[in-house]
Design an enzyme around this catalytic site. Structure first.
Site, PDB file in Angstrom:
ATOM      1  N   LYS A  89       0.652  -1.050  -0.002  1.00 60.57           N
ATOM      2  CA  LYS A  89      -0.046  -0.088  -0.427  1.00 60.57           C
ATOM      3  C   LYS A  89       0.989   1.720   0.134  1.00 60.57           C
ATOM      4  O   LYS A  89       0.501   2.197  -0.305  1.00 60.57           O
ATOM      5  CB  LYS A  89      -0.553   0.245   1.036  1.00 60.57           C
ATOM      6  CG  LYS A  89      -2.141  -1.018   1.189  1.00 60.57           C
ATOM      7  CD  LYS A  89      -3.341  -0.113   2.394  1.00 60.57           C
ATOM      8  CE  LYS A  89      -4.542  -1.398   1.990  1.00 60.57           C
ATOM      9  NZ  LYS A  89      -4.687  -3.419   2.504  1.00 60.57           N
ATOM     10  N   GLU A 111     -10.233   7.097   3.664  1.00 59.18           N
ATOM     11  CA  GLU A 111     -10.713   6.280   4.315  1.00 59.18           C
ATOM     12  C   GLU A 111     -10.278   5.221   4.201  1.00 59.18           C
ATOM     13  O   GLU A 111      -9.407   4.666   3.764  1.00 59.18           O
ATOM     14  CB  GLU A 111     -12.100   6.085   3.785  1.00 59.18           C
ATOM     15  CG  GLU A 111     -12.821   5.404   3.491  1.00 59.18           C
ATOM     16  CD  GLU A 111     -12.248   5.193   1.720  1.00 59.18           C
ATOM     17  OE1 GLU A 111     -11.657   6.440   1.706  1.00 59.18           O
ATOM     18  OE2 GLU A 111     -11.890   4.508   0.984  1.00 59.18           O
ATOM     19  N   SER A 377       1.857  -9.651  -1.076  1.00 62.12           N
ATOM     20  CA  SER A 377       1.457  -8.352  -0.676  1.00 62.12           C
ATOM     21  C   SER A 377       1.908  -7.825   0.615  1.00 62.12           C
ATOM     22  O   SER A 377       1.620  -6.655   0.474  1.00 62.12           O
ATOM     23  CB  SER A 377      -0.551  -7.996  -1.221  1.00 62.12           C
ATOM     24  OG  SER A 377      -0.569  -8.891   0.133  1.00 62.12           O
TER      25      SER A 377
HETATM   26  C1  LIG Z   1      -5.101  -4.356   1.730  1.00 61.86           C
HETATM   27  C2  LIG Z   1      -4.468  -5.357   1.198  1.00 61.86           C
HETATM   28  C3  LIG Z   1      -5.110  -6.306   0.097  1.00 61.86           C
HETATM   29  C4  LIG Z   1      -5.591  -5.901  -0.379  1.00 61.86           C
HETATM   30  O1  LIG Z   1      -5.787  -4.677  -1.566  1.00 61.86           O
HETATM   31  P1  LIG Z   1      -5.880  -4.625  -3.383  1.00 61.86           P
HETATM   32  O2  LIG Z   1      -5.568  -3.013  -3.513  1.00 61.86           O
HETATM   33  O3  LIG Z   1      -6.499  -5.928  -3.622  1.00 61.86           O
HETATM   34  O4  LIG Z   1      -4.379  -4.788  -3.315  1.00 61.86           O
HETATM   35  C5  LIG Z   1      -4.136  -7.242  -0.171  1.00 61.86           C
HETATM   36  N1  LIG Z   1      -2.721  -7.940   0.684  1.00 61.86           N
HETATM   37  C6  LIG Z   1      -2.552  -6.828   1.740  1.00 61.86           C
HETATM   38  C7  LIG Z   1      -1.228  -7.017   2.648  1.00 61.86           C
HETATM   39  C8  LIG Z   1      -2.637  -5.825   2.397  1.00 61.86           C
HETATM   40  O5  LIG Z   1      -3.004  -4.638   2.725  1.00 61.86           O
END
Ligand SMILES: *Cc1c(COP(=O)(O)O)cnc(C)c1O
Length: 393
Positions: A89, A111, A377
């Site tokens: 993010k 938000e 992610s």
């Molecule tokens: C917020 C988040 C997601 C989901 O958000 P996307 O916009 O779909 O990438 C996925 N993995 C993690 C670790 C997150 O913090």
């Protein structure tokens, strides 16, 4: 077929800007400037410098040998979990705060549902010394105390949304109201590949550093820049959009999108938009979303807060509709087990969101020489209590 946004702000039939009249000047200012600003050499230089020195990029592309052995294929993990603040993010919030500064904005609003995007926004506001207001549902504030504390420590003001179901969509309404009232000095940082045009495209471009790096790193590992598969979990779809971006038009690269099935696609407790969703408007864009017969948005459910979203970004709705991406839905149970498996096999504790992507290997067989790049992610520190409760550790 074009999988990028067109000049009207659409991915096929999805996207656009469905916003109140009074928001038009803000969104239009951004639309007219975002590409121009992103192409400025000074902007690129500052963005890349911060990604390197502050975020810690490039994130490694790691060949997961024991995981690969187990599933008899070649699995590479793109380590977004190693970024500052623990997930992808931050790539987007760094980009947007620099954009806000170029547009002369001094005040940032956002938000947040689970608080991850709120933390990433509060982080970059501290970095740049800008005022930061984060709207968050009253219920979410109670559920996500550690992230609320993080935001406060970083200097942000967390404002509870007390209307409706007191969760994410109510926080979004509050943020939009704020932006209408503060059109001149305020930038609204949206945290995923959603929102009115140009947000999905802007967020995707900031996150596209992920696939840009994968191409270079895969040459070192495999002497080729394209994998056979790219895999990512989808909440709103920003880590996925960044992971796919430079492969969208490479026909030989298969795209797998992983949604949260929650307790099961047919259980009534799910977030599998590609199966359960229909065309509709959410967060200012036309996309696929979960709704009742008369168009009320349904509450999604997933054990992972980041995938607990009733829609997907318009790029992903288009990838789904055209069949360019294969969508898979993974239950809480399968995701949790896949997360624990990564701990034991590779010494990496993944975010539960990322664990959903990891769970596909129990459901789909790959060839021994397939090269698969999976977006890890985020890291699992934030999910420790969830793992503890689930496995009674
Ligand atoms: C917020 C988040 C997601 C989901 O958000 P996307 O916009 O779909 O990438 C996925 N993995 C993690 C670790 C997150 O913090």
């Amino acid at each position: 077929m074009n999988y990028n946004v067109n000049e009207k702000g659409y991915y096929g039939e999805f996207g656009g800007a469905f916003i109140p009249e009074m928001l038009y000047p803000n969104v239009e200012e951004l639309r007219q400037n975002y590409l121009k600003v992103m192409e400025e050499p000074e902007f690129k230089k500052e963005f890349n410098q911060l990604l390197k020195d502050y975020v810690g990029r490039p994130s490694p592309l790691y060949f997961a040998k024991r995981l690969s052995d187990k599933y008899n294929t070649k699995i590479y993990l793109k380590r977004e979990d190693l970024n500052h603040t623990g997930a992808h993010k931050i790539n987007n919030t760094i980009g947007q705060i620099l954009m806000a500064k170029r547009l002369g904005k001094t005040r940032i609003i956002a938000e947040t549902g689970a608080g991850q995007h709120g933390v990433a926004t509060a982080t970059v506001c501290a970095l740049m010394g800008l005022e930061c207001i984060v709207y968050m549902g009253e219920i979410d504030i109670a559920r996500q105390a550690p992230n609320v504390a993080r935001m406060k420590m970083l200097g942000a003001t967390v404002v509870p949304a007390k209307s409706g179901s007191r969760t994410l969509k109510d926080a979004t309404n509050e943020a939009i109201r704020d932006w209408i009232n503060n059109p001149v000095n305020t930038h609204y940082i949206i945290g995923s590949a959603i929102g009115p045009h140009p947000y999905p495209d802007m967020v995707t471009r900031f996150q596209s550093v992920i696939s840009e790096e994968i191409k270079l790193q895969l040459i070192e590992h495999e002497d080729r820049e394209n994998p056979d598969y790219v895999v990512a979990c989808i909440g709103g779809g920003s880590n996925a959009a960044g992971t796919y971006y430079h492969f969208l038009h490479e026909e030989n690269v298969n795209i797998i999108a992983v949604e949260a099935a929650g307790l099961g696609v047919d259980s009534g407790e799910s977030a599998a938009t590609s199966v359960l969703g229909k065309e509709g408007i959410i967060h200012g864009c036309k996309t696929m979303l979960m709704q009742t017969e008369d168009g009320q948005i349904t509450e999604p459910y997933s054990i992972s807060a980041g995938l607990d979203y009733p829609g997907v970004g318009p790029m992903h709705a288009h990838l789904c509709k055209t069949g360019r991406a294969e969508f898979m839905a993974i239950t809480d149970n399968d995701a949790m087990n896949a997360g624990l498996e990564l701990c034991k096999l590779e010494g990496i504790i993944p975010a539960i969101e990322s664990s959903h992507a990891l769970a596909i290997f129990e459901h789909k067989t790959f060839k021994p020489d397939d090269v698969i790049v999976l977006s890890l992610s985020g890291r699992g520190d934030k999910d420790l209590q969830n793992y503890i409760d689930y496995f009674k550790i």
